[in-house]
Design an enzyme around this catalytic site. Structure first.
Site, mmCIF file in Angstrom:
data_model
loop_
_atom_site.group_PDB
_atom_site.id
_atom_site.type_symbol
_atom_site.label_atom_id
_atom_site.label_comp_id
_atom_site.label_asym_id
_atom_site.label_seq_id
_atom_site.Cartn_x
_atom_site.Cartn_y
_atom_site.Cartn_z
ATOM 1 N N TRP A 318 0.837 -1.205 0.000
ATOM 2 C CA TRP A 318 0.000 0.000 0.000
ATOM 3 C C TRP A 318 0.873 1.256 0.000
ATOM 4 O O TRP A 318 0.534 2.259 -0.629
ATOM 5 C CB TRP A 318 -0.909 -0.003 1.233
ATOM 6 C CG TRP A 318 -1.739 1.240 1.379
ATOM 7 C CD1 TRP A 318 -2.959 1.487 0.835
ATOM 8 C CD2 TRP A 318 -1.398 2.426 2.127
ATOM 9 N NE1 TRP A 318 -3.406 2.741 1.194
ATOM 10 C CE2 TRP A 318 -2.459 3.338 1.983
ATOM 11 C CE3 TRP A 318 -0.300 2.802 2.902
ATOM 12 C CZ2 TRP A 318 -2.472 4.583 2.598
ATOM 13 C CZ3 TRP A 318 -0.294 4.046 3.505
ATOM 14 C CH2 TRP A 318 -1.369 4.908 3.346
ATOM 15 N N HIS A 319 2.015 1.191 0.694
ATOM 16 C CA HIS A 319 2.877 2.371 0.784
ATOM 17 C C HIS A 319 3.562 2.693 -0.536
ATOM 18 O O HIS A 319 3.893 3.864 -0.778
ATOM 19 C CB HIS A 319 3.931 2.165 1.871
ATOM 20 C CG HIS A 319 3.428 2.403 3.256
ATOM 21 N ND1 HIS A 319 2.801 1.422 3.993
ATOM 22 C CD2 HIS A 319 3.440 3.515 4.036
ATOM 23 C CE1 HIS A 319 2.460 1.917 5.173
ATOM 24 N NE2 HIS A 319 2.835 3.177 5.230
ATOM 25 N N GLY A 320 3.796 1.703 -1.362
ATOM 26 C CA GLY A 320 4.464 2.003 -2.618
ATOM 27 C C GLY A 320 4.585 0.777 -3.502
ATOM 28 O O GLY A 320 4.643 -0.357 -3.015
ATOM 29 N N PHE A 492 2.670 8.301 -1.229
ATOM 30 C CA PHE A 492 1.920 7.071 -1.055
ATOM 31 C C PHE A 492 0.437 7.248 -1.386
ATOM 32 O O PHE A 492 -0.302 6.289 -1.390
ATOM 33 C CB PHE A 492 2.061 6.546 0.369
ATOM 34 C CG PHE A 492 3.504 6.490 0.818
ATOM 35 C CD1 PHE A 492 4.486 5.980 -0.015
ATOM 36 C CD2 PHE A 492 3.871 6.959 2.065
ATOM 37 C CE1 PHE A 492 5.815 5.937 0.386
ATOM 38 C CE2 PHE A 492 5.193 6.921 2.469
ATOM 39 C CZ PHE A 492 6.167 6.416 1.645
#
Length: 492
Positions: A318-320, A492
């Site tokens: 989800w962050h990257g 993000f």
């Protein structure tokens, strides 16, 4: 438009003045003004993506209406697929194409898609709304309130990931106590701005110097590797803490309380406690809408640990869109599994030693936790897996040094002083929620009453002395606004 910019301060003044004026006429008009201002704020970066945001809101609002009426799992699945498809296309299309090409030896062209700001945040918020609508837990709110719930500019770009149950009821009530809200809101905003532009941005060049040099082929010394890694550990702390404070303060100016999203995570004495303090609303979403639906801890230890790993891997992704983020999430998943196994083995005394006094047990837990967090941050920050491995190998004395000269700015005593001062602030000074606890700055009352051991017990009061202190840190922050420095979580 960045919170830490002069143009934002102008935007804020105009928005707040218009909101207060409209509130005197009709509260519905005030909410409409706030929605329009939030869309303008979002469109400042790229006007075309306002239509993407508006389309996402329209589809989700209509889907929720039909889901509530029909209680249809097919409609819910379709709504979730729409949101994940939108997120997948914009955020992961290039990453997945590269992964397929590498695995299968294909030559599919890699799309270069500009990631819309906040798509991860407003997508998760709306997925939660759809799921709760299917459960019968989401009311039939007016469109204007739903629009404000998704677009409210203090939390739109980088969170917190707010829940409809805690936010939408606030948007239906005309908030009063103007002077109190303004004084509290401006104080919290000033603290957050100071954290970002004075603390985070002051130490950022040292982490940038290390990781930039490594990406260019440089092999650092052990000292350089640890200085750069610890500098980034503090940079992301103060950057995200500052944004979280600024969001809380901005919302309070309009009489709205946000949930706590950041609560001194480097005081955590275990990885489990760390994830109760870092990005709290993301942890809550992953728990309620991923970990528990997967089975949580209801189907035995093996299933529980598998669910933890899956949840954290997806949390990292989800962050990257990159393998470094996947590894970061996987590491934290493994940390959590080990932490739970350790607690099962040791029982109530897990993580401690009966031969140590309580303060020594606390600090041993904190330092061990911080060590593993720093190791994971290296993958989070590095531009590639090779760079992360190089930094960690150097940190543990396993890298073969080249002939390049040392990085001058990492060879001085100044970064060590900044790192020592940064951790002293993290460990011994009250966080903003604790400092403002008399005025209940956030929704969660338990966060207001928590007080960590060893923290200086200082409280803000509505007095001349504290007003001057707030003005002082606010002025210091304004002096640093000439530097353009986006928040780390914007990516993000």
């Amino acid at each position: 438009m960045l919170f830490n910019s002069h143009i934002f301060l102008v935007f804020l003044a105009v928005t707040l003045a218009g909101y207060l004026a409209a509130s005197r006429l009709d509260f519905r008009l005030a909410k409409l003004w706030l929605v329009a201002a939030s869309l303008f704020f979002y469109g400042w970066w790229e006007l075309s993506y306002v239509f993407l945001l508006a389309g996402s809101i329209a589809v989700n609002y209509l889907a929720a209406l039909f889901i509530r009426r029909a209680r249809s799992r097919v409609l819910l699945t379709g709504g979730i697929a729409f949101n994940l498809g939108l997120l997948g296309y914009y955020k992961y299309a290039g990453f997945l194409t590269e992964a397929v090409n590498a695995a299968a030896g294909t030559g599919f062209p890699v799309p270069h898609i500009v990631l819309p700001l906040a798509i991860s945040f407003f997508t998760f918020q709306q997925i939660a709304f759809l799921v709760d609508a299917a459960r019968g837990e989401a009311e039939n709110y007016r469109l204007i309130d739903y629009l404000l719930f998704v677009t409210f500019f203090p939390q739109l770009i980088a969170g917190p990931i707010v829940h409809h149950k805690e936010m939408l009821p606030q948007f239906t009530q005309h908030q009063r106590r103007l002077a109190r809200n303004l004084s509290i809101g401006l104080t919290i905003f000033a603290i957050g701005l100071f954290k970002k532009v004075v603390l985070a941005d002051e130490i950022a060049p040292y982490s940038d110097a290390l990781f930039g040099a490594v990406e260019g082929g440089y092999v650092p010394t052990m000292r350089e590797a640890w200085i750069g890694a610890l500098a980034y550990t503090l940079q992301i702390y103060f950057d995200f803490s500052g944004y979280s404070d600024m969001a809380v303060g901005l919302a309070r100016l309009f009489g709205i309380r946000l949930p706590v999203n950041f609560f001194s995570p480097y005081r955590a004495a275990s990885i489990i406690d760390f994830w109760r303090r870092w990005h709290i609303t993301l942890s809550r979403f992953l728990r309620d809408y991923l970990y528990i639906p997967l089975g949580g801890n209801r189907k035995g230890d093996m299933r529980r640990h598998t669910n933890l790993l899956i949840t954290m891997l997806l949390g990292g992704l989800w962050h990257g869109a990159g393998w470094t983020f996947v590894i970061w999430g996987g590491l934290h998943g493994a940390y959590l599994v080990c932490n739970h196994l350790w607690r099962q083995w040791r029982g109530p005394a897990a993580g401690t030693s009966a031969y140590l006094p309580s303060w020594a047990r606390l600090w041993a837990g904190r330092l061990i936790t911080l060590f593993f967090v720093v190791v994971a941050w290296v993958f989070f920050r590095a531009a590639s897996l090779d760079s992360a491995v190089t930094v960690l190998a150097a940190a543990f004395g396993q890298a073969e040094r080249g002939v390049l000269a040392p990085i001058d700015m990492l060879d001085s005593s100044r970064p060590l002083s900044l790192i020592a001062a940064g951790f002293a602030i993290c460990w011994f000074l009250p966080n903003t929620v604790q400092w403002m606890r008399r005025y209940h700055p956030v929704i969660d009352p338990s966060a207001v009453t928590r007080w960590d051991k060893g923290v200086l017990k200082v409280h803000w009061r509505a007095s001349l002395g504290w007003a001057l202190f707030t003005a002082l840190i606010g002025f210091a922050a304004l002096l640093h606004l000439s530097r353009v420095s986006p928040f780390l979580y914007f990516q993000f």
